[in-house]
Design an enzyme around this catalytic site. Structure first.
Site, PDB file in Angstrom:
ATOM      1  N   LYS A  49     -15.108  52.385 -32.529  1.00 46.42           N
ATOM      2  CA  LYS A  49     -14.252  51.075 -33.369  1.00 46.42           C
ATOM      3  C   LYS A  49     -15.795  50.454 -34.666  1.00 46.42           C
ATOM      4  O   LYS A  49     -14.910  49.596 -35.448  1.00 46.42           O
ATOM      5  CB  LYS A  49     -14.331  50.453 -32.012  1.00 46.42           C
ATOM      6  CG  LYS A  49     -13.233  50.958 -31.752  1.00 46.42           C
ATOM      7  CD  LYS A  49     -12.259  49.673 -30.157  1.00 46.42           C
ATOM      8  CE  LYS A  49     -11.435  50.549 -29.686  1.00 46.42           C
ATOM      9  NZ  LYS A  49     -11.358  50.205 -27.781  1.00 46.42           N
ATOM     10  N   GLN A  93     -14.349  46.457 -22.642  1.00 48.41           N
ATOM     11  CA  GLN A  93     -14.191  48.481 -22.511  1.00 48.41           C
ATOM     12  C   GLN A  93     -14.054  48.990 -20.827  1.00 48.41           C
ATOM     13  O   GLN A  93     -14.357  48.427 -20.170  1.00 48.41           O
ATOM     14  CB  GLN A  93     -15.702  48.784 -22.665  1.00 48.41           C
ATOM     15  CG  GLN A  93     -16.301  50.536 -23.072  1.00 48.41           C
ATOM     16  CD  GLN A  93     -14.872  50.890 -23.202  1.00 48.41           C
ATOM     17  OE1 GLN A  93     -14.632  50.661 -24.784  1.00 48.41           O
ATOM     18  NE2 GLN A  93     -13.843  51.842 -23.039  1.00 48.41           N
ATOM     19  N   ASP A 116      -6.492  42.788 -27.635  1.00 47.72           N
ATOM     20  CA  ASP A 116      -6.055  44.246 -26.657  1.00 47.72           C
ATOM     21  C   ASP A 116      -4.073  44.116 -26.292  1.00 47.72           C
ATOM     22  O   ASP A 116      -3.958  43.871 -25.752  1.00 47.72           O
ATOM     23  CB  ASP A 116      -6.661  44.541 -25.792  1.00 47.72           C
ATOM     24  CG  ASP A 116      -7.500  45.871 -26.106  1.00 47.72           C
ATOM     25  OD1 ASP A 116      -7.514  46.450 -27.185  1.00 47.72           O
ATOM     26  OD2 ASP A 116      -9.249  46.059 -25.442  1.00 47.72           O
TER      27      ASP A 116
END
Ligand code: NDP
Length: 279
Positions: A49, A93, A116
């Site tokens: 990422k 995460q 997200d």
């Protein structure tokens, strides 16, 4: 049969994105990733990422907390990031350690930095047909379909999988595009009864090559979201060789949805930056 080439579409989007971001130089959007505990898999995911961020001019930061950190120290880290004007997007995460309440943590992220798209407010906005940030994978699927000009309105879409991160938000985006949507899952009594009716079949199960030609209506569009490894080789949930000859379009694994997912996260970060600059 036409391949839905996520890698190619991703390259186009990243090129557009990096040109847009260049225009605000020396300002730069910033994405913060927070990880709890050590995992080489998660670390390599985060490294990828970071590499993608750098490619389009997004600054990335990373905070790693020890596996035995408390829920309150994680909440404090998020609270600081929420208040930090230098940080535009925050990602966590997953999964978090069992002693930490995942829902409470996700709800503590500022919805305007929740790139997200998992904060209940953002999921609620998506449900109301007015999304601020939608999760990246469903966005990737919609972009892939749209970039090939595949008509969605009036089509019967069948999604296999009902997770909060893929199946459910994808169903809402497809509904917004006027599809008639069915969501199937592990308790669906006989999957082919549903899938054989699908103009567009979207598969997010997590079981290698489960979907073969017996599930496919001839001429269907098939989108494989699955990520599985067989002897170190990346494969999807769809048995590509069996299904592809029947399809009008099919997304491969690798090179399909997965290739676009991070790009959608970058787009969400850019969107967050713009919203925070000009609320
Ligand atoms: P989850 O494990 O959270 O959900 C899997 C879903 O599949 C569940 O709804 C489950 O049903 C359903 N399911 C499992 N087995 C069957 C079966 N035999 N028949 C019908 N339905 C079944 O997974 P995710 O949604 O997080 O991910 C799904 C897949 O997509 C995984 O391979 C994952 O790696 C991949 N993925 C890919 C991404 C990308 O960017 N390409 C991003 C995120 C995920 P039930 O609810 O009843 O248990």
């Amino acid at each position: 049969m036409i391949l839905l080439d996520g890698k190619y579409q991703s390259a186009i989007l990243r090129d557009i994105l990096s040109k847009e971001i260049q225009k605000v130089y020396p300002k730069r959007p910033c994405l913060l990733s927070i990880m709890v505990g050590e995992s080489s898999e998660a670390l390599s995911y985060i490294k990828n990422k970071e590499k993608s961020c750098a490619e389009v001019g997004i600054h990335s930061q990373h905070i790693s907390l020890s596996a035995d950190c408390t829920e309150s120290s994680l909440l404090e880290t998020i609270s600081e990031a929420n208040l930090n004007p230098e940080i535009n997007g925050i990602i966590l995460q997953m999964p978090l350690p069992k002693n930490i309440n995942q829902d409470r943590i996700v709800s503590s992220i500022d919805p305007n930095k929740d790139v997200d798209g998992l904060h209940p407010l953002n999921l609620g906005k998506l449900l109301c047909g007015n999304p601020l940030f939608a999760p990246a994978t469903p966005l990737a699927v919609i972009h892939l379909l749209e970039s090939y000009g595949i008509p969605l309105s009036g089509k019967k879409a069948v999604i296999i999988g009902r997770s909060n991160i893929v199946g459910k938000p994808l169903s809402l985006l497809l509904l917004q595009h006027n599809c008639t949507v069915t969501i199937a899952h592990s308790k669906t009594s006989y999957l082919p009864n549903e899938t054989l009716l699908a103009d567009i079949l979207l598969v997010a199960i997590g079981q290698a090559k489960l979907i073969d030609q017996g599930f496919i209506k001839p001429g269907a569009v098939v989108v494989d979201i699955g990520i599985n490894f067989i002897q170190g080789k990346l494969v999807g949930d769809v048995d590509f060789n069996s299904v592809a000859p029947l399809c009008s379009y099919i997304s491969p694994v690798p090179g399909g949805v997965g290739s676009l997912t991070t790009t959608m996260l970058l787009q969400n970060t850019w969107k967050a930056f713009k919203l925070q600059q000009c609320p």
